[in-house]
Design a protein around this motif. Structure first.
Motif, PDB file in Angstrom:
ATOM      1  N   PHE A 222      15.965   2.548  -2.268  1.00  0.00           N
ATOM      2  CA  PHE A 222      14.644   2.259  -2.822  1.00  0.00           C
ATOM      3  C   PHE A 222      14.714   1.494  -4.138  1.00  0.00           C
ATOM      4  O   PHE A 222      15.641   1.678  -4.942  1.00  0.00           O
ATOM      5  N   ALA A 223      13.712   0.671  -4.376  1.00  0.00           N
ATOM      6  CA  ALA A 223      13.520   0.043  -5.677  1.00  0.00           C
ATOM      7  C   ALA A 223      13.054   1.125  -6.661  1.00  0.00           C
ATOM      8  O   ALA A 223      12.484   2.140  -6.248  1.00  0.00           O
ATOM      9  N   PRO A 224      13.254   0.930  -7.964  1.00  0.00           N
ATOM     10  CA  PRO A 224      12.944   1.983  -8.943  1.00  0.00           C
ATOM     11  C   PRO A 224      11.474   2.037  -9.358  1.00  0.00           C
ATOM     12  O   PRO A 224      11.165   2.423 -10.492  1.00  0.00           O
ATOM     13  N   ILE A 225      10.574   1.660  -8.475  1.00  0.00           N
ATOM     14  CA  ILE A 225       9.151   1.667  -8.796  1.00  0.00           C
ATOM     15  C   ILE A 225       8.385   2.350  -7.678  1.00  0.00           C
ATOM     16  O   ILE A 225       8.922   2.649  -6.620  1.00  0.00           O
ATOM     17  N   THR A 226       7.128   2.641  -7.906  1.00  0.00           N
ATOM     18  CA  THR A 226       6.250   3.198  -6.879  1.00  0.00           C
ATOM     19  C   THR A 226       5.113   2.221  -6.619  1.00  0.00           C
ATOM     20  O   THR A 226       4.722   1.456  -7.510  1.00  0.00           O
ATOM     21  N   PRO A 227       4.558   2.248  -5.397  1.00  0.00           N
ATOM     22  CA  PRO A 227       4.948   3.097  -4.280  1.00  0.00           C
ATOM     23  C   PRO A 227       6.330   2.726  -3.743  1.00  0.00           C
ATOM     24  O   PRO A 227       6.867   1.672  -4.078  1.00  0.00           O
ATOM     25  N   ALA A 228       6.885   3.618  -2.896  1.00  0.00           N
ATOM     26  CA  ALA A 228       8.249   3.434  -2.404  1.00  0.00           C
ATOM     27  C   ALA A 228       8.391   2.137  -1.612  1.00  0.00           C
ATOM     28  O   ALA A 228       7.617   1.862  -0.694  1.00  0.00           O
ATOM     29  N   GLN A 229       9.379   1.329  -2.003  1.00  0.00           N
ATOM     30  CA  GLN A 229       9.698   0.097  -1.285  1.00  0.00           C
ATOM     31  C   GLN A 229      11.213  -0.014  -1.127  1.00  0.00           C
ATOM     32  O   GLN A 229      11.972   0.397  -2.009  1.00  0.00           O
ATOM     33  N   ILE A 230      11.643  -0.571   0.000  1.00  0.00           N
ATOM     34  CA  ILE A 230      13.069  -0.770   0.252  1.00  0.00           C
ATOM     35  C   ILE A 230      13.560  -1.979  -0.538  1.00  0.00           C
ATOM     36  O   ILE A 230      12.992  -3.066  -0.437  1.00  0.00           O
ATOM     37  N   GLN A 231      14.605  -1.766  -1.336  1.00  0.00           N
ATOM     38  CA  GLN A 231      15.180  -2.884  -2.101  1.00  0.00           C
ATOM     39  C   GLN A 231      16.391  -3.498  -1.401  1.00  0.00           C
ATOM     40  O   GLN A 231      16.813  -4.603  -1.713  1.00  0.00           O
ATOM     41  N   TRP A 232      16.979  -2.701  -0.435  1.00  0.00           N
ATOM     42  CA  TRP A 232      18.186  -3.152   0.249  1.00  0.00           C
ATOM     43  C   TRP A 232      18.351  -2.344   1.522  1.00  0.00           C
ATOM     44  O   TRP A 232      18.012  -1.156   1.563  1.00  0.00           O
ATOM     45  N   TYR A 233      18.818  -3.006   2.593  1.00  0.00           N
ATOM     46  CA  TYR A 233      19.163  -2.271   3.805  1.00  0.00           C
ATOM     47  C   TYR A 233      20.275  -3.024   4.518  1.00  0.00           C
ATOM     48  O   TYR A 233      20.472  -4.214   4.336  1.00  0.00           O
ATOM     49  N   SER A 234      21.014  -2.252   5.328  1.00  0.00           N
ATOM     50  CA  SER A 234      22.139  -2.834   6.046  1.00  0.00           C
ATOM     51  C   SER A 234      22.349  -2.109   7.367  1.00  0.00           C
ATOM     52  O   SER A 234      22.311  -0.887   7.428  1.00  0.00           O
ATOM     53  N   TRP A 235      22.560  -2.899   8.427  1.00  0.00           N
ATOM     54  CA  TRP A 235      22.853  -2.327   9.743  1.00  0.00           C
ATOM     55  C   TRP A 235      24.308  -1.860   9.750  1.00  0.00           C
ATOM     56  O   TRP A 235      25.226  -2.663   9.612  1.00  0.00           O
ATOM     57  N   LEU A 236      24.524  -0.569   9.913  1.00  0.00           N
ATOM     58  CA  LEU A 236      25.881  -0.033   9.972  1.00  0.00           C
ATOM     59  C   LEU A 236      26.464  -0.139  11.381  1.00  0.00           C
ATOM     60  O   LEU A 236      27.657  -0.329  11.555  1.00  0.00           O
ATOM     61  N   THR A 237      25.591   0.027  12.377  1.00  0.00           N
ATOM     62  CA  THR A 237      26.010  -0.109  13.776  1.00  0.00           C
ATOM     63  C   THR A 237      24.947  -0.837  14.547  1.00  0.00           C
ATOM     64  O   THR A 237      23.784  -0.857  14.173  1.00  0.00           O
TER      65      THR A 237
END
Length: 458
Positions: free
Chosen positions: A443-458
């Motif tokens: 998550f990014a350090p602010i609200t409301p909750a937002q994704i700052q980064w994601y990665s497909w592991l499989t």
């Protein structure tokens, strides 16, 4: 396939081997839970209630008392100790412009005073007049104050002096009335004559002359804040549990603030990697630093908190994982190598699945965001993506690039939400037809909750 040994078998096997190697006549060991109760114990001519001298494990109690006084505004950690007592003005480190020594320096082994274990062990019962004489004669330093880790017992005698001057009471008496009493630790005392009637006391022994010889314990003097306490496994389970439980809740029902207990268990002065060698010659490497009266061992598997003790006649250790369980080991032989034994026991508990550890706190937004991410994958629109993702996400890869990646992963099928793993993530598990995919996100350090980064592991 070998069966997993029971907790009792793990404890018994390790302590039996260690006591045989060390030559101690009495050994007591316990695995303790974060609620302060003994989960499993083992003894060689001793049990949970047999009292041993715990030596430098005392430092955690002394440090806790000082931090309690700090919390109450009675003293300050970063104020020069000379400001509390004029006679301490001569206690300064080397160099033309030395840093003023503070309580923080003394509690975190940052004063620069030389390591003094053998000498301090022989002066546990020293008087205030003797401390004054040492100070007038000048103290020896290994490093400039505030620059490196250097273990000092005399430093804790100076801590005791400051507490006495500020409060009018000895540090030992305040530890007893404000910590040990409220916690019900009746078998943890500064003088063995203060133990409850009928207490079993492990007699201290030494092999210094090549044959077992009884050790006469020194009394409760001005150096005792560094290592004067007596205790047993049952009482120390309460102390270990209190320390561990500080990472599980913040109810502050005990005599010491949970935030203060957690502060004690953070590195204040790092010491890097050191090697400890057991009596059997096997080496155990220690990496971490010193908090306030406690060591912090950094490990890829699990951080552990610990302190050991050694005095003529005794050797001891206590070790735990924050929010989990721990061990207490006590022996009645001079400088019995219990540090290595405790570390090995914790490793054995972990190896065989007996080391309870606190779960990572669950982020209340994680599941909702994970479900929203699955919905976005099934029906990607720029509007939904802009709501779910922080603005930095499309700086790394454009909206169209990320949408194309998802389209390729789904291959025309619908994504189905399965779960979120909080302990190692958050990591979203989803199913696309027969295939299972795992996606880590943050998550990014602010609200409301937002994704700052994601990665497909499989």
């Amino acid at each position: 396939m070998q069966p997993t040994p029971s907790l009792s078998a793990v404890l018994s096997s390790l302590l039996s081997a260690h006591s045989e190697l060390s030559g101690a006549l009495q050994v007591a060991g316990a695995v303790v839970r974060s609620d302060g109760k003994v989960e499993e114990s083992w003894g060689q001519s001793a049990d949970n209630r047999t009292v041993f001298r715990i030596a430098s494990m005392t430092k955690s109690f002394s440090a806790a008392l000082v931090l309690m006084l700090r919390d109450e505004g009675v003293l300050e950690l970063d104020r020069p100790i000379a400001n509390y007592e004029r006679e301490l003005a001569s206690v300064v480190g080397p160099g033309a412009s030395p840093k003023a020594i503070t309580l923080r320096d003394l509690l975190s082994m940052s004063s620069g005073l030389v390591t003094d274990d053998p000498w301090a062990d022989a002066h546990l019962d020293a008087t205030d007049d003797e401390l004054d004489e040492w100070i007038r004669g000048g103290l020896r330093f290994a490093h400039p104050t505030g620059t490196q880790f250097e273990y000092s017992n005399l430093g804790f005698a100076l801590v005791g002096r400051v507490v006495h001057r500020v409060t009018g009471q000895r540090l030992q008496d305040l530890v007893s009335s404000r910590i040990l009493g409220p916690l019900g630790m009746a078998h943890t005392v500064w003088d063995e004559d203060s133990l409850p009637l009928g207490s079993e006391i492990a007699t201290g022994w030494t092999l210094a002359t090549g044959a077992l010889t009884k050790v006469k314990p020194l009394g409760d003097g001005v150096v005792a804040p560094m290592g004067g306490l007596w205790s047993n496994c049952e009482d120390l389970a309460v102390w270990v549990g209190l320390m561990s439980r500080a990472f599980l809740d913040d109810d502050n029902t005990g005599p010491i603030r949970k935030s203060t207990l957690r502060e004690m268990q953070q590195i204040q002065r790092g010491y890097g990697t050191r090697a400890s060698t057991g009596i059997d010659g096997l080496e155990f490497r220690v990496n971490g630093g010193y908090g306030f009266g406690l060591n912090i061992h950094l490990d890829a598997q699990a951080t552990s908190i610990w302190h050991s003790g050694g005095l003529p006649g005794y050797g001891s250790t206590m070790r735990w994982v924050p929010g989990g369980n721990g061990v207490v080991l006590l022996a009645n032989l001079t400088y019995a190598q219990m540090t290595v034994a405790g570390a090995r026991l914790m490793d054995a508990l972990r190896k065989h699945g007996h080391l309870a550890m606190a779960s990572k706190p669950i982020d209340p937004d994680a599941e909702g965001v994970a479900r929203a991410l699955v919905e976005l994958f099934n029906d990607w629109t720029a509007e939904k993506a802009n709501i779910l993702f922080a603005d930095n996400v499309f700086n790394d890869a454009s909206n169209s690039v990320r949408r194309a990646e998802v389209t390729a992963k789904l291959s025309g099928q619908k994504a189905e939400y399965v779960s979120v793993d909080h302990d190692s993530g958050p990591i979203l598990t989803l199913r696309v037809g027969p295939r299972v995919h795992r996606i880590e996100f943050s998550f990014a350090p602010i609200t409301p909750a937002q994704i700052q980064w994601y990665s497909w592991l499989t």
